[in-house]
Write an enzyme that holds these catalytic residues in place. Structure first.
Site, short mmCIF file in Angstrom:
data_model
loop_
_atom_site.label_atom_id
_atom_site.label_comp_id
_atom_site.label_asym_id
_atom_site.label_seq_id
_atom_site.Cartn_x
_atom_site.Cartn_y
_atom_site.Cartn_z
N SER A 66 0.40 -14.07 -26.05
CA SER A 66 1.81 -13.56 -25.02
C SER A 66 0.76 -13.33 -23.64
O SER A 66 1.71 -13.34 -22.99
CB SER A 66 3.05 -12.46 -25.54
OG SER A 66 4.04 -13.23 -26.63
N LYS A 69 1.63 -15.34 -21.19
CA LYS A 69 2.60 -15.47 -20.48
C LYS A 69 2.23 -15.14 -18.80
O LYS A 69 3.36 -15.97 -17.43
CB LYS A 69 3.95 -15.20 -21.23
CG LYS A 69 4.17 -15.27 -22.33
CD LYS A 69 5.20 -14.85 -23.22
CE LYS A 69 5.63 -15.53 -24.92
NZ LYS A 69 5.94 -14.29 -25.52
N TYR A 192 3.66 -24.74 -25.75
CA TYR A 192 3.04 -23.13 -26.00
C TYR A 192 3.11 -22.93 -26.63
O TYR A 192 2.43 -21.58 -26.54
CB TYR A 192 5.42 -23.21 -25.90
CG TYR A 192 5.79 -21.16 -26.19
CD1 TYR A 192 5.77 -20.32 -25.36
CD2 TYR A 192 5.29 -21.11 -27.64
CE1 TYR A 192 5.97 -19.10 -25.51
CE2 TYR A 192 5.78 -19.38 -27.52
CZ TYR A 192 5.91 -18.66 -27.12
OH TYR A 192 5.80 -17.31 -27.13
N TYR A 243 8.23 -6.21 -23.97
CA TYR A 243 9.49 -5.86 -24.76
C TYR A 243 10.17 -4.70 -24.11
O TYR A 243 10.10 -4.18 -23.89
CB TYR A 243 8.60 -6.47 -25.48
CG TYR A 243 7.85 -7.55 -25.40
CD1 TYR A 243 8.18 -8.99 -25.39
CD2 TYR A 243 6.48 -8.11 -26.34
CE1 TYR A 243 7.34 -10.27 -24.51
CE2 TYR A 243 5.67 -8.97 -25.89
CZ TYR A 243 5.82 -9.63 -24.64
OH TYR A 243 5.26 -10.81 -25.52
N VAL A 261 0.71 -10.73 -29.48
CA VAL A 261 0.68 -10.01 -30.93
C VAL A 261 -0.75 -11.07 -31.92
O VAL A 261 -1.23 -10.43 -32.89
CB VAL A 261 2.21 -10.84 -31.93
CG1 VAL A 261 3.56 -10.30 -31.48
CG2 VAL A 261 1.82 -12.57 -31.90
O1 DON Z 1 5.92 -16.93 -30.24
C1 DON Z 1 5.03 -16.40 -30.26
O2 DON Z 1 6.10 -15.51 -31.17
C2 DON Z 1 3.76 -15.98 -30.00
N1 DON Z 1 3.30 -16.97 -30.08
C3 DON Z 1 3.80 -14.75 -29.51
C4 DON Z 1 3.99 -13.54 -29.43
C5 DON Z 1 3.66 -12.60 -28.37
O3 DON Z 1 2.76 -12.07 -28.33
C6 DON Z 1 5.03 -11.34 -27.92
N2 DON Z 1 3.71 -10.02 -27.76
N3 DON Z 1 3.52 -9.00 -28.35
#
Ligand code: DON
Length: 307
Positions: A66, A69, A192, A243, A261
């Site tokens: 993420s 983003k 994405y 978040y 993540v």
């Molecule tokens: O879309 C997802 O679930 C992952 N590619 C990215 C989520 C993420 O990194 C949330 N962060 N803490």
């Protein structure tokens, strides 16, 4: 502060959080991420004059997830995507990053660009603004700003996420149902997953984000975003970048930050530097346990925060 002090501060931070390395749970909902060594730890600092400092595995690539983003939002806004704000809000969601709950209550308009639904809208906007090459434009930007030509997508991670990406597919179809996706759902998801799969080190990420500490100016001195554009992104990072832990992050760290993540956290200290920390063990909200502790320690040692 003397530049040499940066190195010493990072060493002090690493020493202070050594007992936290390995804590938390490595993300396994994307199976390819689960293979990473939970004991990994690195931290890097890039100053606005081009200096870069680091400790531990600060030059080892990891999955940015993420954190990407932040860059897609910046690219969309830099390319004139102001109308994006009609399609995505800028308020904290108070919900998990992959939640579907608010979307129906709020007519398919995601709360902010950093939860998954909002990031999918940003990718959709960037696809339209780039003639269909959102992830390619992102990769070029990351390579240029990090000064590292070897930065690349991790095809195994992207494929693994696509195989298990039911929630992101659900979010996308749901938004398409409200008319809030312009491009085909499959195309948005493909770009994405690719953007999330980019592998970069703490050094690469800290360098690539220095435009946010330089009020929108790139490493080569060229203007990328307006001063207020950079301020807006930093503000959304502060309020929404971690978040449903954004309040806790502001309380403990007091700086704009964006987590992923893969275990990375990117932090901006306007006018001074950027920091990136990596430790794959996550807390229940999806943020790196040792990463949070390291940023907390850094701001305590230096007294640097925006407050
Ligand atoms: O879309 C997802 O679930 C992952 N590619 C990215 C989520 C993420 O990194 C949330 N962060 N803490």
């Amino acid at each position: 502060m003397e530049t040499a002090d940066y190195q010493r501060i990072l060493e002090d931070v690493a020493h202070e959080v050594a007992g936290t390395v390995g804590r938390g749970r490595v993300a396994d909902y994307i199976p390819a991420l689960a293979a990473v060594d939970p004991e990994s730890f690195g931290i890097a600092l890039a100053d606005v004059d081009g200096g870069v400092y680091g400790v531990g595995q600060w030059q080892q690539p990891f999955s940015v997830q993420s954190i990407s983003k932040t860059f897609t939002l910046a690219l969309a806004l830099a390319r004139g995507g102001e109308s994006l704000w009609k399609r995505v809000g800028r308020e904290p969601s108070g919900n998990p990053f992959n939640s579907l709950l608010q979307l129906e209550l709020e007519n398919g308009i995601p709360r902010n660009p950093f939860i998954n639904a909002g990031a999918l809208v940003v990718t959709d906007e960037l696809l339209s603004l780039t003639g269909g090459d959102a992830s390619g434009v992102l990769l070029d930007f990351l390579r240029e700003e990090s000064g590292n030509d070897t930065v690349d997508f991790d095809r195994v991670v992207a494929a693994s996420e696509a195989d298990h990406g039911h929630r992101n597919a659900a979010l996308s179809h749901f938004m398409a149902g409200y008319g809030n996706l312009v491009n085909p759902v499959e195309t948005v998801l493909e770009h994405y997953f690719r953007q999330c799969s980019v592998a970069m080190s703490c050094q690469d990420l800290a360098l690539a984000a220095t435009f946010l500490a330089r009020h929108g100016v790139r490493r080569d001195g060229g203007r990328f975003l307006t001063r207020s554009g950079a301020k807006q992104i930093n503000a959304v990072m502060l309020t929404c970048g971690t978040y449903d832990a954004a309040g806790e992050f502001a309380y403990r760290v007091g700086l704009p930050g964006k987590s992923g993540v893969g275990g990375g956290i990117l932090v901006v200290i306007p006018q001074r530097c950027t920091l990136c920390v990596w430790g794959p063990g996550l807390d229940e909200r999806g943020n790196s346990v040792v990463g949070m502790a390291a940023m907390d320690s850094f701001t305590t040692i230096t007294g640097w925060s925006i407050f």
